[in-house]
Design an enzyme around this catalytic site. Structure first.
Site, PDB file in Angstrom:
ATOM      1  N   GLU A  13      25.708  62.003   2.424  1.00  0.00           N
ATOM      2  CA  GLU A  13      24.528  62.483   1.695  1.00  0.00           C
ATOM      3  C   GLU A  13      24.920  63.088   0.352  1.00  0.00           C
ATOM      4  O   GLU A  13      26.086  63.353   0.080  1.00  0.00           O
ATOM      5  CB  GLU A  13      23.782  63.560   2.507  1.00  0.00           C
ATOM      6  N   ASN A 151      13.210  65.837   1.736  1.00  0.00           N
ATOM      7  CA  ASN A 151      14.114  64.880   1.101  1.00  0.00           C
ATOM      8  C   ASN A 151      13.589  64.494  -0.282  1.00  0.00           C
ATOM      9  O   ASN A 151      12.554  64.972  -0.739  1.00  0.00           O
ATOM     10  CB  ASN A 151      14.257  63.619   1.974  1.00  0.00           C
ATOM     11  N   ASP A 203      14.318  58.507   1.997  1.00  0.00           N
ATOM     12  CA  ASP A 203      15.393  59.485   2.097  1.00  0.00           C
ATOM     13  C   ASP A 203      15.710  60.027   0.700  1.00  0.00           C
ATOM     14  O   ASP A 203      14.808  60.317  -0.066  1.00  0.00           O
ATOM     15  CB  ASP A 203      16.611  58.847   2.769  1.00  0.00           C
TER      16      ASP A 203
END
Length: 292
Positions: A13, A151, A203
């Protein structure tokens, strides 16, 4: 497309490019690890941490600001194998059991925005909140509440539009806000893209120099680009099922680094958790370091 050799993340991430360091940074959340790749040599290294690191941004003067399990931290990356962490702030009410920070990014003025989530997504607890942090005012009260899986935080090139997504399967929504660049306050929340009409879940995201919003379609195996008026105009397929976040960087800001998550599905065994470098044919916008 280039796969970064020797790197596989369980939950990759928060990629970010630091021009001052000529380097990419990203995290592997459950591994409690921050990765770095040198922009010139391609050499990679990592630092372990005592808490899970969910999001990072470069700091003016060096190091990183990070959203972690118990708050926001300043990370100094000196000798391996561990980073030096100094706690900067935490929400006034605390994060609570089972919570952590998730996605984060600096606005164009160098303020850090990050949100929280309940880690067990199957519980579908809408307790996530979005916060702003700057050194002068500290951490704000929550600007957005009742998020399932925060997100997709990003800002338009002029900084006057803020984007936010909720990637939970029950939500799958991207919103846009008007953003006051002087005070750092979002307003006029509105639907930007309803991802129930598209593949995957929204995302992490990035914005290019044309003002288009690139969202990683988690579970969809692709990146989707939306124009500033919310129209889908491009799909870029990737070999992993769960791309998680993307960021523009490199000398000319024309490279897109994409992290991913291990899905556990047989068809994703080779590519799940990979980190990719792509050349999408557009340029990004330089990220402002925290505190700039």
């Amino acid at each position: 497309m280039e796969r970064i050799s020797g790197v596989s993340c369980t939950v990759g991430e928060s990629p970010t490019w630091s021009a001052a360091d000529n380097a990419w940074f990203w995290v592997d959340i459950p591994a409690r690890r921050v990765w770095r790749m040198d922009g010139a040599s391609g050499a990679t290294r990592y630092w372990d941490n005592a808490e899970m690191v969910a999001c990072v941004a470069a700091k003016s003067g060096g190091g990183l600001i990070a959203g972690m399990e118990t708050g926001l931290f300043s990370l100094t990356l000196d000798a391996e194998p561990s980073a030096s962490a100094f706690k900067l702030a935490a929400p006034a009410s605390g994060l609570g059991d089972g919570m952590r920070f998730n996605d984060g990014r600096c606005d164009r003025q160098g303020r850090f925005w990050a949100g929280t989530m309940f880690m067990d997504m199957s519980a579908a607890r809408a307790v996530g909140q979005l916060y702003r942090y700057d050194a002068q005012r500290g951490i704000s009260a929550p600007f957005v509440s009742e998020l399932l899986t925060q997100n997709g935080t990003a800002f338009s090139p002029d900084g006057r539009t803020m984007y936010l997504s909720d990637s939970h399967p029950r939500r799958r929504m991207v919103w846009a806000f008007d953003y006051d660049i002087a005070d750092g306050v979002p307003s006029n929340r509105r639907v930007f893209a309803d991802m129930s009409s598209h593949t995957g879940r929204p995302d992490g995201a990035a914005v290019d120099a044309d003002g288009c919003y690139w969202i990683c379609a988690n579970d969809g195996g692709c990146l989707l680009r939306f124009t500033p008026d919310g129209k889908l105009d491009r799909r870029l397929d990737v070999p992993m099922l769960k791309p998680s976040m993307c960021a523009f960087g490199g000398k000319d800001l024309d490279t897109l680094l994409v992290t991913s998550i291990v899905s556990g599905k047989p068809e994703d065994a080779e590519w799940g958790g990979a980190v990719l470098l792509l050349r999408p044919g557009v340029q990004g916008v330089a990220e402002t370091p925290f505190g700039a």
